[in-house]
Design a protein around this motif. Structure first.
Motif, PDB file in Angstrom:
ATOM      1  N   CYS A 162      61.117  36.950  14.287  1.00 51.97           N
ATOM      2  CA  CYS A 162      62.424  36.388  14.638  1.00 51.97           C
ATOM      3  C   CYS A 162      62.952  37.117  15.868  1.00 51.97           C
ATOM      4  CB  CYS A 162      63.406  36.544  13.479  1.00 51.97           C
ATOM      5  SG  CYS A 162      65.050  35.836  13.821  1.00 51.97           S
ATOM      6  N   PRO A 163      63.181  36.402  16.970  1.00 51.67           N
ATOM      7  CA  PRO A 163      63.772  37.039  18.140  1.00 51.67           C
ATOM      8  C   PRO A 163      65.276  37.206  17.930  1.00 51.67           C
ATOM      9  CG  PRO A 163      63.400  34.718  18.579  1.00 51.67           C
ATOM     10  CD  PRO A 163      62.874  34.972  17.200  1.00 51.67           C
ATOM     11  N   ILE A 164      65.801  38.352  18.310  1.00 49.77           N
ATOM     12  CA  ILE A 164      67.222  38.661  18.114  1.00 49.77           C
ATOM     13  C   ILE A 164      67.839  39.061  19.449  1.00 49.77           C
ATOM     14  CG2 ILE A 164      68.870  40.189  16.954  1.00 49.77           C
ATOM     15  CD1 ILE A 164      66.776  40.557  14.737  1.00 49.77           C
ATOM     16  N   GLY A 165      68.834  38.292  19.867  1.00 55.24           N
ATOM     17  CA  GLY A 165      69.570  38.650  21.082  1.00 55.24           C
ATOM     18  C   GLY A 165      70.896  39.299  20.775  1.00 55.24           C
ATOM     19  N   GLY A 166      71.327  39.202  19.507  1.00 52.87           N
ATOM     20  CA  GLY A 166      72.619  39.743  19.114  1.00 52.87           C
ATOM     21  C   GLY A 166      72.530  41.184  18.650  1.00 52.87           C
ATOM     22  N   PHE A 167      72.687  42.102  19.562  1.00 58.59           N
ATOM     23  CA  PHE A 167      72.729  43.526  19.230  1.00 58.59           C
ATOM     24  C   PHE A 167      73.515  44.245  20.322  1.00 58.59           C
ATOM     25  CE2 PHE A 167      68.999  42.832  21.813  1.00 58.59           C
ATOM     26  CZ  PHE A 167      68.881  43.947  22.622  1.00 58.59           C
ATOM     27  N   LYS A 168      73.974  45.440  20.016  1.00 58.32           N
ATOM     28  CA  LYS A 168      74.798  46.211  20.952  1.00 58.32           C
ATOM     29  C   LYS A 168      73.873  46.930  21.933  1.00 58.32           C
ATOM     30  CE  LYS A 168      78.030  46.862  17.139  1.00 58.32           C
ATOM     31  NZ  LYS A 168      78.602  47.843  16.178  1.00 58.32           N
ATOM     32  N   GLN A 169      73.757  46.357  23.102  1.00 59.74           N
ATOM     33  CA  GLN A 169      72.746  46.837  24.047  1.00 59.74           C
ATOM     34  C   GLN A 169      72.955  48.284  24.464  1.00 59.74           C
ATOM     35  OE1 GLN A 169      71.549  44.415  27.283  1.00 59.74           O
ATOM     36  NE2 GLN A 169      71.129  42.636  26.017  1.00 59.74           N
ATOM     37  N   GLN A 170      74.193  48.639  24.808  1.00 62.72           N
ATOM     38  CA  GLN A 170      74.419  50.008  25.279  1.00 62.72           C
ATOM     39  C   GLN A 170      74.194  51.023  24.172  1.00 62.72           C
ATOM     40  OE1 GLN A 170      74.868  50.748  28.611  1.00 62.72           O
ATOM     41  NE2 GLN A 170      74.327  52.761  27.805  1.00 62.72           N
ATOM     42  N   GLU A 171      74.591  50.668  22.962  1.00 59.67           N
ATOM     43  CA  GLU A 171      74.343  51.568  21.835  1.00 59.67           C
ATOM     44  C   GLU A 171      72.845  51.711  21.583  1.00 59.67           C
ATOM     45  OE1 GLU A 171      76.545  51.158  18.235  1.00 59.67           O
ATOM     46  OE2 GLU A 171      78.397  50.580  19.271  1.00 59.67           O
ATOM     47  N   PHE A 172      72.120  50.611  21.741  1.00 61.27           N
ATOM     48  CA  PHE A 172      70.671  50.665  21.581  1.00 61.27           C
ATOM     49  C   PHE A 172      70.064  51.599  22.621  1.00 61.27           C
ATOM     50  CE2 PHE A 172      66.419  49.255  22.720  1.00 61.27           C
ATOM     51  CZ  PHE A 172      65.788  49.267  21.490  1.00 61.27           C
ATOM     52  N   ILE A 173      70.485  51.448  23.861  1.00 63.79           N
ATOM     53  CA  ILE A 173      69.984  52.299  24.946  1.00 63.79           C
ATOM     54  C   ILE A 173      70.244  53.770  24.639  1.00 63.79           C
ATOM     55  CG2 ILE A 173      70.407  52.951  27.359  1.00 63.79           C
ATOM     56  CD1 ILE A 173      70.912  49.909  27.880  1.00 63.79           C
ATOM     57  N   ASN A 174      71.453  54.064  24.175  1.00 66.50           N
ATOM     58  CA  ASN A 174      71.820  55.454  23.900  1.00 66.50           C
ATOM     59  C   ASN A 174      71.047  56.018  22.707  1.00 66.50           C
ATOM     60  OD1 ASN A 174      73.669  55.199  25.980  1.00 66.50           O
ATOM     61  ND2 ASN A 174      75.414  54.845  24.635  1.00 66.50           N
ATOM     62  N   LYS A 175      70.987  55.262  21.639  1.00 68.03           N
ATOM     63  CA  LYS A 175      70.358  55.754  20.408  1.00 68.03           C
ATOM     64  C   LYS A 175      68.854  55.978  20.577  1.00 68.03           C
ATOM     65  CE  LYS A 175      71.744  56.280  16.759  1.00 68.03           C
ATOM     66  NZ  LYS A 175      72.107  57.518  15.999  1.00 68.03           N
ATOM     67  N   PHE A 176      68.210  55.085  21.324  1.00 69.06           N
ATOM     68  CA  PHE A 176      66.753  55.160  21.449  1.00 69.06           C
ATOM     69  C   PHE A 176      66.311  55.690  22.811  1.00 69.06           C
ATOM     70  CE2 PHE A 176      67.572  52.309  17.953  1.00 69.06           C
ATOM     71  CZ  PHE A 176      66.658  52.741  16.997  1.00 69.06           C
ATOM     72  N   HIS A 177      67.262  56.245  23.553  1.00 69.47           N
ATOM     73  CA  HIS A 177      66.968  56.960  24.796  1.00 69.47           C
ATOM     74  C   HIS A 177      66.162  56.118  25.784  1.00 69.47           C
ATOM     75  CE1 HIS A 177      68.456  60.439  22.600  1.00 69.47           C
ATOM     76  NE2 HIS A 177      67.581  60.174  21.640  1.00 69.47           N
ATOM     77  N   VAL A 178      66.590  54.880  25.968  1.00 69.42           N
ATOM     78  CA  VAL A 178      65.901  53.980  26.899  1.00 69.42           C
ATOM     79  C   VAL A 178      66.193  54.420  28.332  1.00 69.42           C
ATOM     80  CG1 VAL A 178      65.677  51.594  27.680  1.00 69.42           C
ATOM     81  CG2 VAL A 178      66.089  52.072  25.249  1.00 69.42           C
ATOM     82  N   PRO A 179      65.182  54.656  29.144  1.00 68.57           N
ATOM     83  CA  PRO A 179      65.410  55.061  30.534  1.00 68.57           C
ATOM     84  C   PRO A 179      66.194  54.000  31.318  1.00 68.57           C
ATOM     85  CG  PRO A 179      63.124  55.430  29.886  1.00 68.57           C
ATOM     86  CD  PRO A 179      63.751  54.616  28.792  1.00 68.57           C
ATOM     87  N   ASP A 180      66.932  54.432  32.325  1.00 67.02           N
ATOM     88  CA  ASP A 180      67.757  53.525  33.128  1.00 67.02           C
ATOM     89  C   ASP A 180      66.939  52.411  33.767  1.00 67.02           C
ATOM     90  OD1 ASP A 180      69.979  55.021  32.515  1.00 67.02           O
ATOM     91  OD2 ASP A 180      69.964  56.168  34.398  1.00 67.02           O
ATOM     92  N   ARG A 181      65.689  52.681  33.977  1.00 64.34           N
ATOM     93  CA  ARG A 181      64.819  51.713  34.661  1.00 64.34           C
ATOM     94  C   ARG A 181      64.635  50.429  33.843  1.00 64.34           C
ATOM     95  NH1 ARG A 181      58.791  52.916  37.193  1.00 64.34           N
ATOM     96  NH2 ARG A 181      58.113  50.739  37.329  1.00 64.34           N
TER      97      ARG A 181
END
Length: 216
Positions: A162-181
């Motif tokens: 199931c593809p999910i587009g509904g999530f808090k993107q910035q929180e996801f980036i912060n929690k999982f340490h996604v690089p700025d790139r």
């Protein structure tokens, strides 16, 4: 390959596409092996991409504690913790940085000359320097191609997604340490269905297809 065998393979592909639906209820104790996940991801990365820059990156979340951390970020959708894994599809906002390596490999294998490589790399860097929404649009478009292939590969192995587009993107980036790139495109839950997908229908072809021009 005989025509009948080709037709059989075509029928299998069509069946997979027709049978794929967005499943939101999974067998919570079912685990997909790393080997199988990597088979599906290997299929995903055969997707086409602009300039062959391969804009996709995948963050595979299969540790239960990490899935629980993701749950509130994805608005407490139960499938996040019940699925065998959640694959976060990321798009590369600086995909032009891959150009030199991609095309140098092509030169090494004799697919193109050094001169053509340099021309292509200059073109790609020029496109990215224009700014605006180009890099983001390219990241979303190309990573989404790989995402669809992952879902079809999963279905071919007997799993659902199931593809999910509904999530808090910035929180996801912060929690999982996604690089700025990289920018998050979507989350994909994958696992063994515990309940069939909700019924859905599709618009008639003549409602979504126009030939040649919208102007009559």
């Amino acid at each position: 390959m005989s025509i009948s065998l080709r037709q059989q393979e075509k029928n299998v592909l069509y069946n997979i596409m027709e049978e794929r639906h967005s499943v939101k209820h999974y067998e919570s104790n079912y685990k997909i092996s790393k080997a199988e996940l990597e088979e599906m991801l290997t299929a995903a990365i055969t997707a086409p991409s602009a300039w062959n820059l391969q804009h996709w990156r995948f963050l595979v979340i299969e540790d239960q504690k990490k899935q629980e951390e993701l749950l509130p970020i994805a608005y407490y959708q139960q499938q996040i913790v019940d699925a065998s894994a959640v694959v976060a599809v990321l798009g590369d906002l600086e995909a032009n940085k891959e150009a030199e390596g991609v095309y140098q490999e092509a030169v090494k294998k004799g697919f193109m000359s050094e001169e053509i490589k340099n021309t292509l790399v200059d073109q790609i860097n020029g496109a990215y320097k224009r700014g605006g929404s180009f890099a983001r649009d390219a990241a979303f478009l190309n990573a989404s191609l790989a995402a669809m292939q992952f879902m079809l590969a999963a279905k071919s192995k007997g799993y659902d997604t199931c593809p999910i587009g509904g999530f808090k993107q910035q929180e996801f980036i912060n929690k999982f340490h996604v690089p700025d790139r990289f920018t998050p495109i979507m989350l994909i839950t994958v696992g063994k269905a515990a309940k069939d997908a909700y019924p859905s229908s599709r618009k008639a072809l003549d409602k979504v297809v126009t030939y040649n021009s919208f102007q009559r």
